[in-house]
Design a protein around this motif. Structure first.
Motif, PDB file in Angstrom:
ATOM      1  N   LEU A   5       0.830  -1.203   0.000  1.00  0.00           N
ATOM      2  CA  LEU A   5       0.000   0.000   0.000  1.00  0.00           C
ATOM      3  C   LEU A   5       0.866   1.255   0.000  1.00  0.00           C
ATOM      4  O   LEU A   5       0.577   2.226  -0.701  1.00  0.00           O
ATOM      5  CB  LEU A   5      -0.948  -0.003   1.195  1.00  0.00           C
ATOM      6  CG  LEU A   5      -2.082  -1.024   1.133  1.00  0.00           C
ATOM      7  CD1 LEU A   5      -2.787  -1.110   2.478  1.00  0.00           C
ATOM      8  CD2 LEU A   5      -3.051  -0.695   0.032  1.00  0.00           C
ATOM      9  N   ALA A   6       1.938   1.244   0.780  1.00  0.00           N
ATOM     10  CA  ALA A   6       2.854   2.397   0.824  1.00  0.00           C
ATOM     11  C   ALA A   6       3.543   2.584  -0.520  1.00  0.00           C
ATOM     12  O   ALA A   6       3.692   3.715  -0.998  1.00  0.00           O
ATOM     13  CB  ALA A   6       3.876   2.200   1.931  1.00  0.00           C
ATOM     14  N   LYS A   7       3.954   1.493  -1.145  1.00  0.00           N
ATOM     15  CA  LYS A   7       4.637   1.582  -2.442  1.00  0.00           C
ATOM     16  C   LYS A   7       3.750   2.235  -3.499  1.00  0.00           C
ATOM     17  O   LYS A   7       4.218   3.001  -4.326  1.00  0.00           O
ATOM     18  CB  LYS A   7       5.062   0.189  -2.905  1.00  0.00           C
ATOM     19  CG  LYS A   7       5.852   0.211  -4.201  1.00  0.00           C
ATOM     20  CD  LYS A   7       6.496  -1.120  -4.429  1.00  0.00           C
ATOM     21  CE  LYS A   7       7.397  -1.102  -5.614  1.00  0.00           C
ATOM     22  NZ  LYS A   7       8.715  -0.565  -5.375  1.00  0.00           N
ATOM     23  N   PHE A   8       2.453   1.953  -3.454  1.00  0.00           N
ATOM     24  CA  PHE A   8       1.515   2.544  -4.414  1.00  0.00           C
ATOM     25  C   PHE A   8       0.919   3.849  -3.913  1.00  0.00           C
ATOM     26  O   PHE A   8      -0.011   4.378  -4.519  1.00  0.00           O
ATOM     27  CB  PHE A   8       0.405   1.550  -4.754  1.00  0.00           C
ATOM     28  CG  PHE A   8       0.897   0.357  -5.527  1.00  0.00           C
ATOM     29  CD1 PHE A   8       1.574   0.519  -6.722  1.00  0.00           C
ATOM     30  CD2 PHE A   8       0.682  -0.919  -5.050  1.00  0.00           C
ATOM     31  CE1 PHE A   8       2.022  -0.572  -7.436  1.00  0.00           C
ATOM     32  CE2 PHE A   8       1.132  -2.024  -5.763  1.00  0.00           C
ATOM     33  CZ  PHE A   8       1.813  -1.848  -6.958  1.00  0.00           C
ATOM     34  N   ARG A   9       1.444   4.362  -2.804  1.00  0.00           N
ATOM     35  CA  ARG A   9       1.002   5.635  -2.208  1.00  0.00           C
ATOM     36  C   ARG A   9      -0.509   5.641  -1.955  1.00  0.00           C
ATOM     37  O   ARG A   9      -1.197   6.618  -2.244  1.00  0.00           O
ATOM     38  CB  ARG A   9       1.411   6.815  -3.081  1.00  0.00           C
ATOM     39  CG  ARG A   9       2.911   6.962  -3.211  1.00  0.00           C
ATOM     40  CD  ARG A   9       3.231   8.085  -4.153  1.00  0.00           C
ATOM     41  NE  ARG A   9       2.630   7.803  -5.440  1.00  0.00           N
ATOM     42  CZ  ARG A   9       3.257   7.761  -6.587  1.00  0.00           C
ATOM     43  NH1 ARG A   9       4.518   8.041  -6.636  1.00  0.00           N
ATOM     44  NH2 ARG A   9       2.639   7.483  -7.703  1.00  0.00           N
ATOM     45  N   ILE A  10      -0.984   4.548  -1.409  1.00  0.00           N
ATOM     46  CA  ILE A  10      -2.395   4.439  -1.055  1.00  0.00           C
ATOM     47  C   ILE A  10      -2.507   4.671   0.448  1.00  0.00           C
ATOM     48  O   ILE A  10      -1.962   3.911   1.246  1.00  0.00           O
ATOM     49  CB  ILE A  10      -2.967   3.057  -1.437  1.00  0.00           C
ATOM     50  CG1 ILE A  10      -2.882   2.856  -2.952  1.00  0.00           C
ATOM     51  CG2 ILE A  10      -4.399   2.906  -0.930  1.00  0.00           C
ATOM     52  CD1 ILE A  10      -3.256   1.468  -3.426  1.00  0.00           C
ATOM     53  N   ASP A  11      -3.229   5.734   0.824  1.00  0.00           N
ATOM     54  CA  ASP A  11      -3.445   6.015   2.236  1.00  0.00           C
ATOM     55  C   ASP A  11      -4.496   5.073   2.789  1.00  0.00           C
ATOM     56  O   ASP A  11      -5.486   4.764   2.124  1.00  0.00           O
ATOM     57  CB  ASP A  11      -3.908   7.460   2.436  1.00  0.00           C
ATOM     58  CG  ASP A  11      -2.798   8.463   2.143  1.00  0.00           C
ATOM     59  OD1 ASP A  11      -1.619   8.111   2.337  1.00  0.00           O
ATOM     60  OD2 ASP A  11      -3.126   9.581   1.720  1.00  0.00           O
ATOM     61  N   TYR A  12      -4.281   4.639   3.999  1.00  0.00           N
ATOM     62  CA  TYR A  12      -5.259   3.798   4.674  1.00  0.00           C
ATOM     63  C   TYR A  12      -5.215   4.127   6.159  1.00  0.00           C
ATOM     64  O   TYR A  12      -4.207   4.596   6.680  1.00  0.00           O
ATOM     65  CB  TYR A  12      -4.976   2.306   4.433  1.00  0.00           C
ATOM     66  CG  TYR A  12      -3.616   1.863   4.933  1.00  0.00           C
ATOM     67  CD1 TYR A  12      -3.478   1.313   6.195  1.00  0.00           C
ATOM     68  CD2 TYR A  12      -2.481   1.999   4.151  1.00  0.00           C
ATOM     69  CE1 TYR A  12      -2.234   0.917   6.660  1.00  0.00           C
ATOM     70  CE2 TYR A  12      -1.244   1.606   4.598  1.00  0.00           C
ATOM     71  CZ  TYR A  12      -1.121   1.062   5.860  1.00  0.00           C
ATOM     72  OH  TYR A  12       0.097   0.676   6.317  1.00  0.00           O
ATOM     73  N   SER A  13      -6.329   3.919   6.816  1.00  0.00           N
ATOM     74  CA  SER A  13      -6.389   4.239   8.235  1.00  0.00           C
ATOM     75  C   SER A  13      -6.294   2.984   9.093  1.00  0.00           C
ATOM     76  O   SER A  13      -5.930   3.062  10.253  1.00  0.00           O
ATOM     77  CB  SER A  13      -7.689   4.986   8.557  1.00  0.00           C
ATOM     78  OG  SER A  13      -8.792   4.189   8.192  1.00  0.00           O
ATOM     79  N   ASP A  14      -6.618   1.844   8.530  1.00  0.00           N
ATOM     80  CA  ASP A  14      -6.601   0.617   9.317  1.00  0.00           C
ATOM     81  C   ASP A  14      -6.332  -0.549   8.376  1.00  0.00           C
ATOM     82  O   ASP A  14      -6.892  -0.622   7.287  1.00  0.00           O
ATOM     83  CB  ASP A  14      -7.952   0.438  10.010  1.00  0.00           C
ATOM     84  CG  ASP A  14      -7.918  -0.617  11.095  1.00  0.00           C
ATOM     85  OD1 ASP A  14      -6.819  -1.021  11.508  1.00  0.00           O
ATOM     86  OD2 ASP A  14      -8.999  -1.041  11.524  1.00  0.00           O
ATOM     87  N   LEU A  15      -5.468  -1.443   8.806  1.00  0.00           N
ATOM     88  CA  LEU A  15      -5.147  -2.617   8.005  1.00  0.00           C
ATOM     89  C   LEU A  15      -5.186  -3.823   8.922  1.00  0.00           C
ATOM     90  O   LEU A  15      -4.506  -3.853   9.944  1.00  0.00           O
ATOM     91  CB  LEU A  15      -3.761  -2.484   7.368  1.00  0.00           C
ATOM     92  CG  LEU A  15      -3.259  -3.690   6.582  1.00  0.00           C
ATOM     93  CD1 LEU A  15      -4.136  -3.925   5.367  1.00  0.00           C
ATOM     94  CD2 LEU A  15      -1.824  -3.484   6.161  1.00  0.00           C
ATOM     95  N   LYS A  16      -6.011  -4.772   8.553  1.00  0.00           N
ATOM     96  CA  LYS A  16      -6.146  -5.967   9.366  1.00  0.00           C
ATOM     97  C   LYS A  16      -6.175  -7.172   8.436  1.00  0.00           C
ATOM     98  O   LYS A  16      -7.026  -7.274   7.563  1.00  0.00           O
ATOM     99  CB  LYS A  16      -7.442  -5.879  10.168  1.00  0.00           C
ATOM    100  CG  LYS A  16      -7.530  -6.849  11.307  1.00  0.00           C
ATOM    101  CD  LYS A  16      -8.810  -6.646  12.076  1.00  0.00           C
ATOM    102  CE  LYS A  16      -8.748  -5.342  12.826  1.00  0.00           C
ATOM    103  NZ  LYS A  16      -9.850  -5.167  13.763  1.00  0.00           N
ATOM    104  N   VAL A  17      -5.241  -8.095   8.619  1.00  0.00           N
ATOM    105  CA  VAL A  17      -5.219  -9.325   7.832  1.00  0.00           C
ATOM    106  C   VAL A  17      -5.955 -10.387   8.640  1.00  0.00           C
ATOM    107  O   VAL A  17      -5.639 -10.623   9.807  1.00  0.00           O
ATOM    108  CB  VAL A  17      -3.770  -9.765   7.536  1.00  0.00           C
ATOM    109  CG1 VAL A  17      -3.756 -11.073   6.774  1.00  0.00           C
ATOM    110  CG2 VAL A  17      -3.043  -8.680   6.754  1.00  0.00           C
ATOM    111  N   ILE A  18      -6.930 -11.012   8.019  1.00  0.00           N
ATOM    112  CA  ILE A  18      -7.794 -11.962   8.727  1.00  0.00           C
ATOM    113  C   ILE A  18      -7.489 -13.368   8.219  1.00  0.00           C
ATOM    114  O   ILE A  18      -7.782 -13.695   7.069  1.00  0.00           O
ATOM    115  CB  ILE A  18      -9.271 -11.593   8.512  1.00  0.00           C
ATOM    116  CG1 ILE A  18      -9.482 -10.167   8.992  1.00  0.00           C
ATOM    117  CG2 ILE A  18     -10.177 -12.567   9.223  1.00  0.00           C
ATOM    118  CD1 ILE A  18     -10.786  -9.566   8.614  1.00  0.00           C
ATOM    119  N   PRO A  19      -6.925 -14.209   9.065  1.00  0.00           N
ATOM    120  CA  PRO A  19      -6.481 -15.528   8.610  1.00  0.00           C
ATOM    121  C   PRO A  19      -7.530 -16.635   8.636  1.00  0.00           C
ATOM    122  O   PRO A  19      -7.310 -17.684   8.084  1.00  0.00           O
ATOM    123  CB  PRO A  19      -5.359 -15.856   9.604  1.00  0.00           C
ATOM    124  CG  PRO A  19      -5.791 -15.191  10.860  1.00  0.00           C
ATOM    125  CD  PRO A  19      -6.489 -13.922  10.428  1.00  0.00           C
TER     126      PRO A  19
END
Length: 134
Positions: A5-19
């Motif tokens: 997300l950082a590489k594509f300069r996409i701002d996000y407020s929360d990131l949660k990976v759900i396994p």
């Protein structure tokens, strides 16, 4: 995911990976889905293979049970993690022509989006527009 997300300069407020997407869905989710498809259920197998059919057969449900369970589980996760969101953006699940009937596909979409905040289902044309890999 955060690095991408950082590489594509996409701002996000929360990131949660759900396994735990492959866990079995809850009984109330199964009941909700059964209610969704109840008017389209067809206990006879006469329409099997008929692309113009507007019914869901038992054999179709049996063949697509894993995918249906995944959609039910995804609904549970969306309700838990995204119910308070302003907008939910998700990849549109694509049906395989001749494999999944229109009523079952629409039931999957309804299952994912019913009683949710505004939902944006996105689908591309299989052409990469990101320069990450080039």
């Amino acid at each position: 995911m955060a690095g991408l997300l950082a590489k594509f300069r996409i701002d996000y407020s929360d990131l949660k990976v759900i396994p735990d997407i492959n866990k079995k869905p809850l009984d109330e989710t199964k009941a909700f889905f059964e209610k969704l498809i109840s008017t389209f259920r067809n206990d006879s197998e006469e329409t099997d293979g008929d692309e113009t059919s507007v019914s869901i057969t038992e054999s179709e449900l049996a063949v697509l049970r894993d995918k249906t369970n995944r959609h039910m589980r995804l609904r549970e996760l969306l309700l838990h993690h995204s119910r308070g969101s302003s907008l939910v953006v998700m990849t549109l699940p694509m049906p395989r022509k001749g494999v999944v009937s229109a009523p079952l596909y629409m039931a999957w979409l309804d299952l994912l989006t019913k009683d949710m905040p505004p939902f944006l289902l996105v689908r591309g044309n299989q052409t990469s527009v990101l320069t990450f890999y080039s």
